[in-house]
Design a protein around this motif. Sequence first.
Motif, PDB file in Angstrom:
ATOM      1  N   THR A 452       1.108   2.818 -10.504  1.00 26.22           N
ATOM      2  CA  THR A 452       0.086   3.519  -9.549  1.00 26.22           C
ATOM      3  C   THR A 452       0.298   4.886  -9.510  1.00 26.22           C
ATOM      4  O   THR A 452       1.429   5.465  -9.754  1.00 26.22           O
ATOM      5  CB  THR A 452       0.085   2.910  -8.240  1.00 26.22           C
ATOM      6  OG1 THR A 452       1.165   3.518  -7.327  1.00 26.22           O
ATOM      7  CG2 THR A 452      -0.081   1.400  -7.980  1.00 26.22           C
ATOM      8  N   ASP A 453      -0.540   5.739  -8.962  1.00 23.73           N
ATOM      9  CA  ASP A 453      -0.353   6.980  -8.595  1.00 23.73           C
ATOM     10  C   ASP A 453       0.117   7.282  -7.355  1.00 23.73           C
ATOM     11  O   ASP A 453       0.438   5.889  -6.639  1.00 23.73           O
ATOM     12  CB  ASP A 453      -1.760   8.125  -8.746  1.00 23.73           C
ATOM     13  CG  ASP A 453      -2.874   7.538  -7.776  1.00 23.73           C
ATOM     14  OD1 ASP A 453      -2.459   6.728  -6.724  1.00 23.73           O
ATOM     15  OD2 ASP A 453      -3.919   7.815  -8.064  1.00 23.73           O
ATOM     16  N   ALA A 454       0.548   8.251  -6.723  1.00 27.05           N
ATOM     17  CA  ALA A 454       1.167   8.527  -5.206  1.00 27.05           C
ATOM     18  C   ALA A 454       0.425   7.749  -4.177  1.00 27.05           C
ATOM     19  O   ALA A 454       0.597   7.470  -3.304  1.00 27.05           O
ATOM     20  CB  ALA A 454       1.329   9.866  -5.093  1.00 27.05           C
ATOM     21  N   ALA A 455      -1.025   7.667  -4.343  1.00 23.50           N
ATOM     22  CA  ALA A 455      -1.924   7.120  -3.584  1.00 23.50           C
ATOM     23  C   ALA A 455      -2.157   5.668  -3.629  1.00 23.50           C
ATOM     24  O   ALA A 455      -2.714   5.154  -2.695  1.00 23.50           O
ATOM     25  CB  ALA A 455      -3.360   7.876  -3.634  1.00 23.50           C
ATOM     26  N   GLY A 456      -1.468   5.149  -4.610  1.00 21.04           N
ATOM     27  CA  GLY A 456      -1.482   3.720  -4.548  1.00 21.04           C
ATOM     28  C   GLY A 456      -2.548   3.161  -5.538  1.00 21.04           C
ATOM     29  O   GLY A 456      -2.681   1.912  -5.649  1.00 21.04           O
ATOM     30  N   ARG A 457      -3.289   4.032  -6.320  1.00 19.91           N
ATOM     31  CA  ARG A 457      -4.428   3.761  -7.133  1.00 19.91           C
ATOM     32  C   ARG A 457      -3.796   3.204  -8.536  1.00 19.91           C
ATOM     33  O   ARG A 457      -2.859   4.108  -9.149  1.00 19.91           O
ATOM     34  CB  ARG A 457      -5.269   4.830  -7.518  1.00 19.91           C
ATOM     35  CG  ARG A 457      -6.249   4.898  -6.301  1.00 19.91           C
ATOM     36  CD  ARG A 457      -7.502   5.946  -6.736  1.00 19.91           C
ATOM     37  NE  ARG A 457      -8.447   6.133  -5.736  1.00 19.91           N
ATOM     38  CZ  ARG A 457      -9.318   5.004  -5.432  1.00 19.91           C
ATOM     39  NH1 ARG A 457      -9.866   4.049  -6.495  1.00 19.91           N
ATOM     40  NH2 ARG A 457     -10.368   5.175  -4.709  1.00 19.91           N
ATOM     41  N   ALA A 536       4.258   1.799  -2.346  1.00 22.16           N
ATOM     42  CA  ALA A 536       3.398   2.871  -2.014  1.00 22.16           C
ATOM     43  C   ALA A 536       3.203   2.852  -0.446  1.00 22.16           C
ATOM     44  O   ALA A 536       2.480   3.785   0.001  1.00 22.16           O
ATOM     45  CB  ALA A 536       1.964   2.512  -2.657  1.00 22.16           C
ATOM     46  N   ILE A 538       1.618   0.754   1.459  1.00 24.85           N
ATOM     47  CA  ILE A 538       0.108   0.343   1.808  1.00 24.85           C
ATOM     48  C   ILE A 538       0.191  -1.381   1.963  1.00 24.85           C
ATOM     49  O   ILE A 538       0.854  -1.990   1.533  1.00 24.85           O
ATOM     50  CB  ILE A 538      -0.677   0.611   0.680  1.00 24.85           C
ATOM     51  CG1 ILE A 538      -0.542   1.903   0.276  1.00 24.85           C
ATOM     52  CG2 ILE A 538      -2.272   0.266   0.990  1.00 24.85           C
ATOM     53  CD1 ILE A 538      -1.369   2.621  -0.817  1.00 24.85           C
ATOM     54  N   LEU A 546      -8.487  -1.068  -2.188  1.00 27.44           N
ATOM     55  CA  LEU A 546      -8.216   0.191  -2.679  1.00 27.44           C
ATOM     56  C   LEU A 546      -8.555   0.235  -4.393  1.00 27.44           C
ATOM     57  O   LEU A 546      -9.093   1.011  -5.031  1.00 27.44           O
ATOM     58  CB  LEU A 546      -6.945   0.785  -2.490  1.00 27.44           C
ATOM     59  CG  LEU A 546      -6.482   2.384  -3.254  1.00 27.44           C
ATOM     60  CD1 LEU A 546      -7.423   3.296  -2.528  1.00 27.44           C
ATOM     61  CD2 LEU A 546      -5.201   2.483  -3.104  1.00 27.44           C
TER      62      LEU A 546
END
Lengths: 909, 285
Positions: A452-457, A536, A538, A546
Amino acid sequence: MSFDTRPAAFTVNGRQVEIEAAPTERLSHLLRERLGLTGTKVGCDAGDCGACTVLVDGMPQCACLMPAARVAGRQVTTVEGLASDGRLSALQAAFLRHGAAQCGICTPGMLMAAAALLSVNPRPAPAEAEAALGGVLCRCTGYRKIVAAVCDAWADAPRPAPVPAGRAVGAPVARLDGPPKVTGADVFGADRWPAGALWVHVIRSPHHHADFSFGDLAAWQAATPGVAAVFTAADIPGRNAFGVIPPFADQPALAVDAARFRGEAVALVALEPGAAEDFDATAFPVTWEELPAALDPEAAKSAPAIHPARPGNLLIRGLVRRGDPDAALAAAAHVAEGAIETAYVEHAYIEPEAGCAYMDGETLVIHTCTQAPHMDRDDTAVMLGLPPERVRIVATSTGGGFGSKLDISIQPLVGLVTLKTGRPARIVYTRGDSMRSTTKRHPARMRARIGTDAAGRVTGQVFDGDFNTGAYASWGPTVANRVPVHASGPYSVPNYRAEARAIHTNGPIAGAFRGFGVPQATIMQEVLYDQLAADAGIDRLAFRQLNALTDGESTVCGQRLSAVGIGACLAALEGPWSEALAWAADAPAGPVTRGVGIASCWYGCGNTALPNPSTIRIGVTAAGEVVLHQGAADIGQGANTVIAQIAADALGVALGAIRLVGPDTAFTPDAGKTSASRQTYVSGRAAEAAGRALRSAILRHANVAEGASLGFGQGTIVIDDGAARHVIDLAALAEGRDGYVFAAEETYDPPTTALDADGQGTPYAVYGYGAQIVELSVDTRLGTVKLHRITAAHDLGRVINPVLAEGQIEGGIAQGIGLALMEDYVPGRTENLHDYLIPTFGDVPEIHHILIEKPDPEGPFGAKGLGEHVLIPTAPAILNAIRHATGALVTRLPATPDRVLAAIRSKGA
Amino acid sequence: MRFEVAASVAEAVRMLAAEPGTTRVLAGGTDVLVQLRSGLVEPDLVVDIKRIDGMREIRAEDGGFRIGAAVSGAELGEDAGVRALWPGVVEGMELIGSTQVQGRATLAGNLCNASPAADSVPAMVAADAVARVAGPAGERDVPVAQIPAGPGKTTLAKGEFIVSIFLPARPAGSADAYLRFIPRTEMDIAVCSAGVSLTIGGDGTCTAARVALGAVAPTVLLVPDAAAALIGSKLDDAALDALAAACSAAAKPIDDKRGTVAFRKKVAGVLARRAAVIAAERARG
């Protein structure tokens, strides 16, 4: 063996009978074979499944464990004795009302155990019902509706009012084929046979891999009493190779010279009626030379090819590739990686395969339990060297299938005996026959990395899996193709590579089992999602929300989706998720810890990127009767009811006015196979079209505009358009070739496209979605997992029948529980229902359903498929909940207590 | 195969002794009929003993109970006297199979089937139960622990069969308990099991104990070290931990798909400890 017989006089359902019984003849045999009381079912012949439960002087007994002679002077009550004067008992009515009978094969046993309880405790609590019925296994329902029915039987609620015309879709109607399932009148594969039928015994390989040769078969036959004929591969007149996917057809009905798995059929012995009980199969003249067997798929890759044209024992490789996953993972902020291994899982329907055959003039007629009557016909015809029109398959009621009854089993065997001898024949697999010789769920060894990216995607995923497909192809190609399409889950994954290989071994044949490999792949993906959510920072549900696919986004196959329901399913779980987390946080001190887990599913309905049409016919007789030729095999899931509901509303007739015909290849057009969650969608769409076409024809005939109501009466159709009543006198019309004065037949085939070399395309026209929350506790000293509650949200597009939908959800969850916690088929070790464990009453917790309706424009009335979806999230949600409770991830399924404990210990080490 | 119904113990012994081939005794039939059906055994003679006088009786004797060989699990469970004196034996028996099987299965049959995982046997061994064996040389009393010889094998001689099981009297402050471990919630075969019988004196000290384990060796395992850990103690944590350790050490299980060696050894201790706690609670009333 032979015995003296003794006279036994006893009472059955109030009727006095006197019969000579051999002392070890079992009561189940006496009831079924000699008294014609086939409502008592035989599922295991060993006291494990309880299907044969009857009452003896009011006490529940397994009829398979009771010598018939022991009932002398006693009162026996069978399921046929529950209704009186044609009126269902309150208990039977409650079973119908609650949808407690699905396929119906365990229903007689459940009813009898319940009747014994209710006679002493008319208003039992759920725990009392569970304890009393705990000896009866069910594979369809997940037990909850059975408990509800037993506890509610005292209410003797009035029968619900009939559903008016135009209101069938969405109504919680009881299954149309339900009444015979609760009276014992329903006919399953083993329940009817022509008089004088030969009994077919199958000689099977005791080895995983062996050469074999026969001794003097003619001399043995002549010397053995009761043997009418013996058949081997040399007697098969057609092509001795079958397979559900014609290009891969590789399985002989009777093996030639070598057996490739334990349980493979090599010869048939046709026995005169009554000779089976004394037949000693061990004397059959066959010599085995055991050969080295490749049982592990990794070892099989370098072992001699089981099929010479498939080097490396590679049957097929499936691939989906999109974007640049390696670069995405290299650049990801968080990467989770892991491996998961799953076991062979047996379908364990309570009805072993059975059927009978006879000649009707030049036509070979086979009655059998099946999921695919037309496929059975075509494959049987090829093997027996007959044109398809000379084989007729009549589908009996089918006591569960779950994928395994898609494949041929008894059909060519019993057909061969009848074709060669000209005599009727019957075959009834024992539990051991069924478990040894039929297909299983593929054991999988999977690895995956997801980033994932830093935002959790999620930015990228790589999946790789070996699926042990056993000795023959069966549905291995389908699994290998379906898994890469689904291994992303219902999430947006822009960069992706997934490869699945079907590897031959000398293990049991792995074929279709509710989900075609997707349940295994989803375990891999969903446990990594929990890891990523943690990394992440989350919440696990929010992480899934997400990343959930939305309308207009593309799948890993590049297919732009609409009617995507995963977001709505996850949103519906927000409240239950908070409550579950609070419950887990509230665990009392001690060795028992609590955890909650969540997982999602998606599943494409119908064949993967291949045509799979269904055809449905509806006719109106001169008498005014509406007849639905319903060829979609109902194996308990409810096609007989759901297809009729759709057809009724499309035509504009009351559901109760429809008469069902079929499935029978002589009378019903091909509605395809009952698999891939396709019947409600594909056959339903054909039924909708047929209903509308018939309606148009009738309205056109009367020259009345759309919108009028139709009334089917005695020899008339009355059409009311609000302004006037128009009466069609049906007797004045000419009957067509089917004997109908009006008829319509429509075909529907999902609009899919072939996948390209990278797996890009439109593999399915309709997908269904769902997500489940599991709450459980773990005894950290023993490793035992106790399920507390499961909350399931599933998007059905349009709910055709909520009672049947809930039944699918609960039954699928029960099978998911088995996959996660206990089921592990080992050939030679677990070929019965006491060494092979499936969930019982106590293993299935309270289940809450949330039915989401996000209509799909392709589906009939917006409906999507459901049957397989429901199983997929359960096992990963359980593993995620175990990790939440203990901090330990179990990576090899089933998560038996020893593995849970080992995972807890290795985490602490 | 011949099938005979014996009218008396003497007749049954005569039939069994006279048959040169394989014999089976039929009481409830829950194991024998399945073996016959599956072809696992092909006996030359089956003798039905259910109609012999006394076989279906539970009789008070010397402060204990004599259980006829054909008494079913359901009948045993309905006997308030046995349930009060030996609750652990009753709960072991009641774990065998379903309600449908309980109407037929017997203590003596479970013992003679000689499965290492038999649910009634550890509790009977902990109870120091005694089997009365009839044979060509007359009757003899044999401790239950000495009946199983290995999986599917017993120490009974040609012509012998069990006519009853005796559960002895016991002092006040005594009780027993049985626990088994299964992966499924019901209708399953023990992966490991433990029976504990104990007596607690007026001052709360354990004065007598017997501990037996099932499914961790070819036959039921009596663990004197585990009993010794309890005797003389107040059943405190240290004593219970010592009991668990003794059970884990004594267990000699195999690895199979139902559980590993390490797992079974650990669980043997956990179960025995929990069974001891339950027995103590019962003993204290």
